[in-house]
Each structure stands twice: as C-alpha cells, then as structure tokens.
Design a protein around this motif. Structure first.
Motif, PDB file in Angstrom:
ATOM      1  N   ASP A  29      42.712  42.588  64.364  1.00  0.00           N
ATOM      2  CA  ASP A  29      41.946  41.370  64.035  1.00  0.00           C
ATOM      3  C   ASP A  29      41.267  41.528  62.671  1.00  0.00           C
ATOM      4  N   PHE A  30      40.721  42.706  62.447  1.00  0.00           N
ATOM      5  CA  PHE A  30      40.003  42.944  61.178  1.00  0.00           C
ATOM      6  C   PHE A  30      40.974  42.820  59.998  1.00  0.00           C
ATOM      7  N   ILE A  31      42.154  43.430  60.151  1.00  0.00           N
ATOM      8  CA  ILE A  31      43.144  43.389  59.052  1.00  0.00           C
ATOM      9  C   ILE A  31      43.681  41.959  58.876  1.00  0.00           C
ATOM     10  N   GLN A  32      43.826  41.248  59.984  1.00  0.00           N
ATOM     11  CA  GLN A  32      44.269  39.844  59.891  1.00  0.00           C
ATOM     12  C   GLN A  32      43.240  39.035  59.078  1.00  0.00           C
ATOM     13  N   GLY A  33      41.957  39.319  59.335  1.00  0.00           N
ATOM     14  CA  GLY A  33      40.879  38.649  58.597  1.00  0.00           C
ATOM     15  C   GLY A  33      40.901  39.004  57.114  1.00  0.00           C
ATOM     16  N   LEU A  34      41.244  40.242  56.812  1.00  0.00           N
ATOM     17  CA  LEU A  34      41.312  40.665  55.396  1.00  0.00           C
ATOM     18  C   LEU A  34      42.378  39.867  54.635  1.00  0.00           C
ATOM     19  N   GLN A  35      43.449  39.499  55.370  1.00  0.00           N
ATOM     20  CA  GLN A  35      44.569  38.801  54.716  1.00  0.00           C
ATOM     21  C   GLN A  35      44.400  37.279  54.731  1.00  0.00           C
ATOM     22  N   MET A  36      43.427  36.804  55.492  1.00  0.00           N
ATOM     23  CA  MET A  36      43.252  35.354  55.686  1.00  0.00           C
ATOM     24  C   MET A  36      42.823  34.655  54.378  1.00  0.00           C
ATOM     25  N   ASP A  37      43.518  33.598  53.997  1.00  0.00           N
ATOM     26  CA  ASP A  37      43.184  32.758  52.818  1.00  0.00           C
ATOM     27  C   ASP A  37      42.865  33.597  51.580  1.00  0.00           C
ATOM     28  N   PHE A  38      43.645  34.615  51.351  1.00  0.00           N
ATOM     29  CA  PHE A  38      43.347  35.484  50.195  1.00  0.00           C
ATOM     30  C   PHE A  38      43.649  34.759  48.881  1.00  0.00           C
ATOM     31  N   ASP A  39      42.670  34.766  47.992  1.00  0.00           N
ATOM     32  CA  ASP A  39      42.845  34.117  46.682  1.00  0.00           C
ATOM     33  C   ASP A  39      42.713  35.230  45.621  1.00  0.00           C
ATOM     34  N   SER A  40      43.801  35.535  44.947  1.00  0.00           N
ATOM     35  CA  SER A  40      43.772  36.664  43.988  1.00  0.00           C
ATOM     36  C   SER A  40      42.833  36.390  42.815  1.00  0.00           C
ATOM     37  N   TYR A  41      42.524  35.112  42.582  1.00  0.00           N
ATOM     38  CA  TYR A  41      41.601  34.778  41.485  1.00  0.00           C
ATOM     39  C   TYR A  41      40.214  35.406  41.715  1.00  0.00           C
ATOM     40  N   HIS A  42      39.865  35.578  42.993  1.00  0.00           N
ATOM     41  CA  HIS A  42      38.561  36.186  43.292  1.00  0.00           C
ATOM     42  C   HIS A  42      38.490  37.621  42.750  1.00  0.00           C
ATOM     43  N   VAL A  43      39.630  38.304  42.791  1.00  0.00           N
ATOM     44  CA  VAL A  43      39.669  39.675  42.255  1.00  0.00           C
ATOM     45  C   VAL A  43      39.566  39.609  40.726  1.00  0.00           C
ATOM     46  N   THR A  44      40.296  38.638  40.148  1.00  0.00           N
ATOM     47  CA  THR A  44      40.231  38.460  38.691  1.00  0.00           C
ATOM     48  C   THR A  44      38.790  38.172  38.271  1.00  0.00           C
ATOM     49  N   TYR A  45      38.152  37.275  39.032  1.00  0.00           N
ATOM     50  CA  TYR A  45      36.752  36.916  38.758  1.00  0.00           C
ATOM     51  C   TYR A  45      35.852  38.169  38.800  1.00  0.00           C
ATOM     52  N   ALA A  46      36.099  39.005  39.803  1.00  0.00           N
ATOM     53  CA  ALA A  46      35.285  40.230  39.948  1.00  0.00           C
ATOM     54  C   ALA A  46      35.524  41.168  38.760  1.00  0.00           C
ATOM     55  N   PHE A  47      36.768  41.267  38.313  1.00  0.00           N
ATOM     56  CA  PHE A  47      37.074  42.148  37.183  1.00  0.00           C
ATOM     57  C   PHE A  47      36.491  41.605  35.871  1.00  0.00           C
ATOM     58  N   ILE A  48      36.547  40.280  35.703  1.00  0.00           N
ATOM     59  CA  ILE A  48      35.946  39.689  34.483  1.00  0.00           C
ATOM     60  C   ILE A  48      34.448  40.004  34.463  1.00  0.00           C
ATOM     61  N   LYS A  49      33.821  39.784  35.633  1.00  0.00           N
ATOM     62  CA  LYS A  49      32.380  40.085  35.723  1.00  0.00           C
ATOM     63  C   LYS A  49      32.119  41.549  35.403  1.00  0.00           C
ATOM     64  N   SER A  50      32.950  42.416  35.964  1.00  0.00           N
ATOM     65  CA  SER A  50      32.666  43.850  35.792  1.00  0.00           C
ATOM     66  C   SER A  50      32.840  44.289  34.342  1.00  0.00           C
ATOM     67  N   ILE A  51      33.750  43.652  33.602  1.00  0.00           N
ATOM     68  CA  ILE A  51      33.903  44.011  32.179  1.00  0.00           C
ATOM     69  C   ILE A  51      32.646  43.595  31.400  1.00  0.00           C
ATOM     70  N   VAL A  52      32.141  42.402  31.723  1.00  0.00           N
ATOM     71  CA  VAL A  52      30.914  41.949  31.037  1.00  0.00           C
ATOM     72  C   VAL A  52      29.735  42.852  31.425  1.00  0.00           C
ATOM     73  N   PHE A  53      29.647  43.193  32.700  1.00  0.00           N
ATOM     74  CA  PHE A  53      28.561  44.082  33.145  1.00  0.00           C
ATOM     75  C   PHE A  53      28.676  45.444  32.461  1.00  0.00           C
ATOM     76  N   ALA A  54      29.920  45.908  32.312  1.00  0.00           N
ATOM     77  CA  ALA A  54      30.135  47.216  31.671  1.00  0.00           C
ATOM     78  C   ALA A  54      29.603  47.201  30.245  1.00  0.00           C
ATOM     79  N   PHE A  55      29.850  46.099  29.537  1.00  0.00           N
ATOM     80  CA  PHE A  55      29.357  45.975  28.159  1.00  0.00           C
ATOM     81  C   PHE A  55      27.819  46.020  28.158  1.00  0.00           C
ATOM     82  N   VAL A  56      27.229  45.324  29.126  1.00  0.00           N
ATOM     83  CA  VAL A  56      25.757  45.310  29.234  1.00  0.00           C
ATOM     84  C   VAL A  56      25.245  46.719  29.548  1.00  0.00           C
TER      85      VAL A  56
END
Lengths: 245, 255
Positions: free
Chosen positions: A171-198
């Motif tokens: 059930d947990f793994i099914q939830g991990l795969q549910m409605d996965f939007d890869s843009y959320h990972v991209t968003y997290a990486f964009i944020k982390s690059i800006v945070f890294a600069f800061v």
C-alpha cells in the motif's frame, strides 16, 4: 538604510566574485576540496536527518488518517509529497545553513582576522574569486545531496510505515507511485540550486566583511546562520509562488 | 624608490593621515615609527594599495599608482612583498605550500623550478627542516621567517613589514631585523618597516619617519634620532628608562 547598504554590498560582492578569475589549475583543486568539505562532508548529517524526518512524517500522517474509508496508500502519497516538495530541499537547506554556512563564515572570517585575506590582496589576487567562487561551484552539486535526501526520507517513511504497523509495504509503495508528477522533482531541484547559491554566498559575505577578532568570528557565524535561514525561507516562498502558483 | 606626495586619508570624520610627504629609498631599510593610533598601519596600507588615499600621490619608481590601470596595479602588486604583523600564513598550507603559493599563482615554472626556488629562499631565511610543517606547528619566529620567505620568493622590488618583530623575544627580534636588512641590501629592494621596537630603530633604521596624530613629525636616520631635540620624538623614543640612560651616555660622550 543599514539593510539596504548590506544588500547592495552583497550584490557588489557577487559581481566581484566572477571578476579576474584565478588560474584554472589552482581553481580546480580548490573546487574539488570544497566539494569534499561542503557536499560530501555534509552527507552524514543529511542522511541521518532525512531518514528520521521521513519516518516522523509517515507516523504523523498515519495517525491523522484514522478514517477506515481512507486507503492506507495515502500515507505513502503524503510522505512522498512532503519529502520531495518541502522536507528534502528546504529543511535540508536550513540544516546546511547551520553546518556549511557556519563553516564558511568562520573559515573566511578567521582569514580576515588573521590578515590572510589582506595577504591575498597584496599579492594581487582577487580574494573573493579565490575564496568564494570554489564554494559556489561546489554547492551547485547540492541537488545531488537533495536527491539522496529525498530517497532516504522516503526510505525512512517506508521503514516507519511497515515496521511500525501503520501501512503494509504494498500500500505504501502504491501511494508513492500515485499521481506522480515529475515536475515536482524539477521544482525541488530548482529550489535547491537557488538555496545552494544562498548557502555559499550569504555566509561568505558575513565572513568576508566582518571586522574585529575571534569573538566577532563567532558572532558573524551566528548572524550568518540567521540571515541564510531568513533568505532561504523568503526565496522558498517566492519560488513556490512562481513555479507552482 | 617610493615617493609619497602629500597624502591624506580619512575614515568618516576620522582624519588619519594629514598630508604626509616623504621618499623611501632603494636598498635601504626605511622605518615608520609612532605611537599606536598615529596612522602607521593606514600609511603602510596606502603604500600597499590596500587603501586609496583621499588626496595626494604615491609614486613607485616613476609610476603614479593612481594613474595605473587595474592590470598595471595588479602587476605592480606582484612586485611587492609584505610581512604582516601576525605573519598571515595560510593555515591550510604547509610552510613549503605557503612559500610556493605566489609562484603557483603567478608563474608558469615547472614543479622542480618552483621547488628549487622555495628551497633557496627557505635556506636564505635559515629554515631548513620545516618544509612539511604547518604554521600552527612552528614557533612565532619561524612563522615570521616563513612570511619573509614568502614575501621575497618572487624577487620583489618593494618589501613592506608591519611590526615584523612584535611578539618575539629580543634575540629572535634582532635576528629578524638583521635578516630583513641583509635581504634589503642583497636584493637592492625598497624596504618599509612599520615598528614600535626601539631596538629596530637603533639597529636598522637607515631612514626613520616619525608619525604623530597623522602628521609627519620628524624624519632622519638612526644616528640623527640621538641628536634630535624634537620633543615628540624624544618623548616617544626615550620613554623607557633604558633608552633614557643610553641617550644620557651619548650626550655625555659627545660633551
């Protein structure tokens, strides 16, 4: 007025960092050294915190989803969303502001106090490029640390869910795969690059322009942590509005 | 040779240097003396180009610093060596790394050429077995010698020293003073030393400038400083009982 002056001085510092570069042969060594210290040196604490934060998020989600009509897979879904969108990039960055930021401020501040920065300047070296540029380049590998934080956070969530009896593994793994939007990972990486600069530049600013002695180095490290955290939180809000709003 | 023409420097309302003019001659040890807060450090930082004077000019062998382009200033800086008060050695590098640093940054010499040069200058400052040690592992006197080695490794035309023997015992202080004087004469460089130390004044002061409240109060040699009647100078130089007795003996001998 004092804050405006500091902000202006910060941006002038950024401009100076990219002027008059140090020889690539020297710079390459400095960058590798900083990657080792700032990224690999922080992996232990990042993995430790991510694992337990993932576990705590899972337990709290499970305890709040006690309606029998709600599927257990939602626990995995909520854990994934929380870890990828916020905990891995932002929470880890705050930790990094404490660990890496304080190190940057104190090391540059000590060089200022002991006239090592003056020694570089007298030799005709752009001390900002020599000291800050390798740190900026090294922290651009920060998304790599955030990716590991995401993986370990979700792993911590899975361990807490399965071994704590909150949700079966399937059930947990099914939830991990549910409605996965890869843009959320991209968003997290964009944020982390800006945070890294800061994380690389705000503590460098506090170290480079500090005055006084050993006591002031300690004060500058504290101030730098506070301001790095404040900037990360503000930038987080702005980027979330821009990228997800 | 360095010619200083009427330089002024202020920080906010604090007018630190008030129209200083002088000439620092080549092949001589030039000393700047004065009480704390008299403007010595600001003056030496102006000479190094770390502070830009508000007024006046500094001329290095005919080149006016204010008229130089950024690149020319950078090149001029590479002709300067500086020994800082606290040595300012890079903590993360060994003695050898510290001395080799300017060669790594500014030359394209092979590793063996750089190593030869480092070995030569370290031998010149009487440091033989300290190559692989870190600054924290060596004494204050040795740190000063490493700083001198780093300052001369690029064959500078100008050598600046900010209180080179502060914090050292009298014997080591004399060794450092003598080393600086020998290097100055051997390489025919223009050396400017900022000091409080009266032994240095007496031993190596070929030209002395006395600063008081940002003004140049007096100028002369270590021989002339015995004879001067300038009250500010005599109050400063002969503030200790030992030097009062030395002067007394000198006057008695003269009479």
């Amino acid at each position: 007025m004092k804050y405006l002056e500091a902000i202006g001085k910060y941006f002038i510092m950024i401009w100076e960092v990219f002027k008059k570069p140090t020889k690539w042969r020297i710079m390459k060594t400095l960058i590798l050294k900083e990657i080792d210290e700032l990224i690999f040196g922080a992996m232990g604490i990042i993995i430790f915190i991510s694992f337990f934060i993932g576990g705590v998020v899972t337990i709290q989600t499970a305890l709040n989803l006690n309606n029998p009509l709600l599927p257990k897979s939602l626990i995995g879904f909520a854990t994934r969303q929380s870890v990828i969108l916020e905990f891995a990039p932002t929470f880890t960055s705050i930790i990094m502001a404490g660990k890496v930021g304080s190190y940057i401020t104190s090391s540059i501040g000590t060089m200022r106090v002991t006239e090592q920065i003056d020694a570089l300047e007298v030799m005709g070296i752009n001390s900002l490029n020599y000291l800050v540029f390798p740190k900026i380049v090294a922290t651009m590998l920060y998304p790599f640390a955030v990716a590991i934080s995401m993986f370990v956070g979700i792993l911590g969530g899975w361990v807490a869910a399965v071994f704590g009896g909150f949700a079966p593994s399937g059930d947990f793994i099914q939830g991990l795969q549910m409605d996965f939007d890869s843009y959320h990972v991209t968003y997290a990486f964009i944020k982390s690059i800006v945070f890294a600069f800061v994380i690389a530049t705000v503590p460098s600013y506090h170290g480079f322009y500090m005055t006084g002695g050993a006591l002031e180095v300690g004060k500058a490290s504290t101030t730098s942590f506070v301001w790095t955290s404040v900037v990360i939180i503000i930038v987080n809000y702005v980027l979330t509005q821009l990228l997800l709003g | 040779m360095i010619e200083v023409e009427n330089i002024h420097k202020s920080f906010g309302d604090n007018h630190v240097l008030k129209g200083i003019s002088t000439v620092f001659e080549k092949g001589k040890t030039n000393l700047i003396i004065g009480q704390s807060g008299s403007g010595k450090t600001v003056f030496i930082k102006c000479l190094l180009g770390l502070f830009e004077p508000d007024e006046g000019q500094i001329c290095y062998n005919g080149q006016y610093y204010s008229k130089l382009s950024t690149k020319e200033r950078r090149n001029l800086r590479q002709e300067m060596g500086m020994v800082f008060q606290g040595s300012a050695l890079f903590d993360s590098m060994t003695v050898e790394g510290n001395v080799m640093f300017p060669l790594d940054m500014f030359t394209n010499q092979s590793q063996s050429e750089k190593q030869d040069r480092v070995d030569f200058v370290l031998k010149r400052v009487n440091l033989i077995d300290a190559h692989k040690r870190y600054p924290a592992e060596i004494s204050g006197g040795m740190q000063k010698r490493v700083a001198i080695a780093r300052a001369i490794v690029m064959n500078p035309k100008y050598l600046f020293c900010d209180e080179p023997n502060s914090g050292l015992d009298p014997k080591t202080a004399i060794l450092i003073d003598n080393l600086i004087q020998e290097i100055t004469q051997e390489y025919d460089i223009t050396t400017v030393i900022n000091t409080h130390d009266m032994n240095s004044v007496m031993e190596i002061g070929e030209k002395i400038i006395f600063l008081k409240n940002g003004f140049k109060e007096w100028e002369g040699t270590n021989k002339e400083i015995f004879k001067t009647d300038n009250k500010a100078v005599t109050d400063f130089v002969y503030s200790s009982e030992l030097f009062k007795k030395v002067r007394q003996m000198y006057i008695e001998e003269r009479n």
